[in-house]
Design a protein around this motif. Structure first.
Motif, mmCIF file in Angstrom:
data_model
loop_
_atom_site.group_PDB
_atom_site.id
_atom_site.type_symbol
_atom_site.label_atom_id
_atom_site.label_comp_id
_atom_site.label_asym_id
_atom_site.label_seq_id
_atom_site.Cartn_x
_atom_site.Cartn_y
_atom_site.Cartn_z
ATOM 1 N N PRO A 160 0.822 -1.211 0.000
ATOM 2 C CA PRO A 160 0.000 0.000 0.000
ATOM 3 C C PRO A 160 0.858 1.265 0.000
ATOM 4 O O PRO A 160 1.884 1.327 0.672
ATOM 5 C CB PRO A 160 -0.784 -0.122 1.307
ATOM 6 N N ARG A 161 0.428 2.245 -0.759
ATOM 7 C CA ARG A 161 1.062 3.563 -0.764
ATOM 8 C C ARG A 161 -0.052 4.589 -0.616
ATOM 9 O O ARG A 161 -0.961 4.650 -1.442
ATOM 10 C CB ARG A 161 1.839 3.781 -2.063
ATOM 11 N N ARG A 162 0.010 5.379 0.421
ATOM 12 C CA ARG A 162 -1.113 6.250 0.760
ATOM 13 C C ARG A 162 -1.042 7.574 0.011
ATOM 14 O O ARG A 162 0.029 8.128 -0.222
ATOM 15 C CB ARG A 162 -1.139 6.525 2.267
ATOM 16 N N GLY A 163 -2.232 8.093 -0.359
ATOM 17 C CA GLY A 163 -2.333 9.407 -0.976
ATOM 18 C C GLY A 163 -3.480 10.191 -0.369
ATOM 19 O O GLY A 163 -4.470 9.623 0.087
ATOM 20 N N MET A 164 -3.342 11.530 -0.353
ATOM 21 C CA MET A 164 -4.364 12.411 0.203
ATOM 22 C C MET A 164 -4.796 13.433 -0.850
ATOM 23 O O MET A 164 -4.008 13.844 -1.711
ATOM 24 C CB MET A 164 -3.827 13.153 1.430
ATOM 25 N N ILE A 165 -6.049 13.885 -0.745
ATOM 26 C CA ILE A 165 -6.611 14.864 -1.673
ATOM 27 C C ILE A 165 -7.431 15.870 -0.881
ATOM 28 O O ILE A 165 -8.156 15.510 0.052
ATOM 29 C CB ILE A 165 -7.500 14.167 -2.731
ATOM 30 N N VAL B 274 -9.860 30.378 -1.134
ATOM 31 C CA VAL B 274 -10.928 29.395 -1.331
ATOM 32 C C VAL B 274 -10.989 28.443 -0.139
ATOM 33 O O VAL B 274 -9.950 27.982 0.346
ATOM 34 C CB VAL B 274 -10.700 28.605 -2.642
ATOM 35 N N ALA B 275 -12.202 28.158 0.313
ATOM 36 C CA ALA B 275 -12.376 27.257 1.461
ATOM 37 C C ALA B 275 -12.214 25.800 1.041
ATOM 38 O O ALA B 275 -12.681 25.395 -0.030
ATOM 39 C CB ALA B 275 -13.753 27.461 2.071
ATOM 40 N N VAL B 276 -11.534 25.041 1.883
ATOM 41 C CA VAL B 276 -11.456 23.593 1.695
ATOM 42 C C VAL B 276 -12.654 22.967 2.403
ATOM 43 O O VAL B 276 -12.880 23.186 3.593
ATOM 44 C CB VAL B 276 -10.148 23.021 2.247
ATOM 45 N N MET B 277 -13.437 22.195 1.649
ATOM 46 C CA MET B 277 -14.669 21.607 2.179
ATOM 47 C C MET B 277 -14.400 20.301 2.913
ATOM 48 O O MET B 277 -15.007 20.000 3.930
ATOM 49 C CB MET B 277 -15.636 21.390 1.018
ATOM 50 N N ARG B 278 -13.478 19.493 2.377
ATOM 51 C CA ARG B 278 -13.183 18.211 3.002
ATOM 52 C C ARG B 278 -11.869 17.679 2.450
ATOM 53 O O ARG B 278 -11.289 18.247 1.530
ATOM 54 C CB ARG B 278 -14.292 17.191 2.756
ATOM 55 N N THR B 279 -11.440 16.600 3.019
ATOM 56 C CA THR B 279 -10.255 15.904 2.517
ATOM 57 C C THR B 279 -10.521 14.406 2.575
ATOM 58 O O THR B 279 -11.363 13.951 3.358
ATOM 59 C CB THR B 279 -9.005 16.250 3.342
ATOM 60 N N TYR B 280 -9.863 13.660 1.734
ATOM 61 C CA TYR B 280 -9.974 12.210 1.796
ATOM 62 C C TYR B 280 -8.665 11.584 1.335
ATOM 63 O O TYR B 280 -7.826 12.241 0.709
ATOM 64 C CB TYR B 280 -11.151 11.680 0.971
ATOM 65 N N GLY B 281 -8.497 10.334 1.680
ATOM 66 C CA GLY B 281 -7.265 9.640 1.314
ATOM 67 C C GLY B 281 -7.546 8.179 1.086
ATOM 68 O O GLY B 281 -8.623 7.662 1.399
ATOM 69 N N GLY B 282 -6.576 7.492 0.519
ATOM 70 C CA GLY B 282 -6.728 6.075 0.255
ATOM 71 C C GLY B 282 -5.397 5.413 0.023
ATOM 72 O O GLY B 282 -4.347 6.079 -0.034
#
Length: 382
Positions: A220-225, A306-314
């Motif tokens: 696994p290699r993790r990434g965030m957005i 600009v506002a950041v609404m959310r973040t997610y990763g996988g």
């Protein structure tokens, strides 16, 4: 349904694309997933269908083929909207222009439509870019889709052809005959008899391969957005900085970030990308998010307001030699693998499905299959 010819383990975009291609060729397919369709790595993707970020070689050849194979696959879906956008990509340099120009020249020599443009031409394509841009490359063939919509549409097509998709079923291993050939897959719902099993478990493919008696090295290699609040149209293409290419090809376990910015149909802007090998640790790391935000503002200064609404990763399935693992496992007849695509799985899915189908049916592959074989030194273990 009658006994399936193939049980696909994993209902992400790779498993879904393989199942759809197999079923389109008349193969009876059953897809199982311990959670549900597109609930893992696919749900954490940006939807990239890129030819712009790969060095010349086997993966680039697969990416170019898959970019256009996606159009064929989408046509088979008969009007189902997967938010396909052939928007093109723009790669920019804000320092020495020579490395990006040299990379573009190598891609041009490999047949990629890579158009070196001036800073002024880049601003015509993307007016809100930083004025520090020194040179850019326009890739008309880069595209985007919505990965969850794509995976679920592919699986719906499998069902329409008589196949089956079962959620909440965990694969535990394979059942083999006295001669060693796969005759079923062992699951939490019992043994499912079949003629072959396809390991499409993404970053969990290494674990399942070991349970199946044929371990492969997929990590696994993790990434965030980051996801902004909805905005008026502001980013017209898929835009990233020249550092992204190096991050894609790196095997470094430490954190790496590079800027990728793109709009969605909903008006949100997706900001990536990060890569780090932390196992399956899903803890939120604020320093990663800060780094993504800082670099994105450096590319598009307007994002500072600009506002950041959310973040997610996988977690993305990483093979040590940066090539997908596609094909039959020579150690266990009837066991197949389709994994190791890391962050390119969505873009490579269409041709991966076609290649698996061609190999399974003994047809001539549309791309060279040898570089992706299972028994290469970097991947096979045990």
């Amino acid at each position: 349904m009658p006994q399936p010819d193939v049980v696909v383990v994993g209902a992400g975009v790779i498993g879904a694309a393989c199942a759809e291609a197999l079923s389109a060729a008349g193969v009876r397919v059953l897809v199982i997933d311990r959670d549900g369709p597109a609930s893992g790595t696919t749900a954490a993707g940006e939807g990239n269908v890129l030819v712009s970020d790969k060095e010349p070689g086997p993966e680039l050849e697969l990416a170019v083929a898959s970019r256009f194979e996606w159009e064929t696959v989408i046509a088979r879906l008969r009007g189902v909207d997967v938010e396909w956008e052939a928007k093109g990509g723009v790669v920019v340099a804000t320092g020495d222009p020579a490395p990006l120009k040299a990379f573009a020249a190598k891609q041009q020599a490999a047949g990629v439509d890579a158009r070196v443009i001036s800073a002024a031409e880049a601003f015509e394509l993307e007016p809100l870019l930083t004025p520090r841009v020194t040179v850019a490359v326009h890739y008309p063939d880069d595209a985007q889709l919505q990965p969850v919509l794509a995976a679920t549409a592919l699986l719906a097509a499998v069902r329409d052809r008589g196949g089956e998709v079962r959620s909440g079923v965990t694969a535990l291993g394979v059942r083999r005959s006295a001669s060693g050939r796969v005759i079923g897959v062992e699951t939490t719902d019992g043994v499912i008899a079949c003629g072959a099993v396809l390991n499409a478990c993404g970053p969990w493919a290494g674990g399942f391969s070991a349970e199946a008696g044929a371990p492969i090295r997929v990590l696994p290699r993790r990434g965030m957005i980051l996801v902004t609040a909805p905005l008026p149209a502001c980013v017209r293409h898929k835009v990233y900085d020249a550092d992204y290419v190096g991050a894609v090809g790196s095997g470094d376990a430490e954190l790496q970030t590079s800027t990728v910015v793109e709009s969605t149909r909903a008006g949100t802007v997706l900001i990536g990308s990060s890569r780090e090998r932390v196992g399956f640790d899903s803890a939120l790391r604020v320093r990663v998010l800060r780094e993504l935000a800082r670099k994105a503002v450096g590319l598009f200064p307007f994002l500072a307001e600009v506002a950041v609404m959310r973040t997610y990763g996988g977690f993305r399935p990483y093979a040590p030699d940066h090539l997908p693992v596609i094909g039959a496992d020579p150690r266990v007849p009837g066991l197949w693998h389709a994994t190791g695509h890391e962050g390119a799985g969505i873009g490579l899915a269409a041709s991966t499905g076609r290649l698996v189908t061609e190999l399974f049916l003994g047809l001539t592959p549309h791309v060279a299959a040898e570089p992706f074989r299972v028994d290469r030194e970097a991947v096979i273990s045990g």
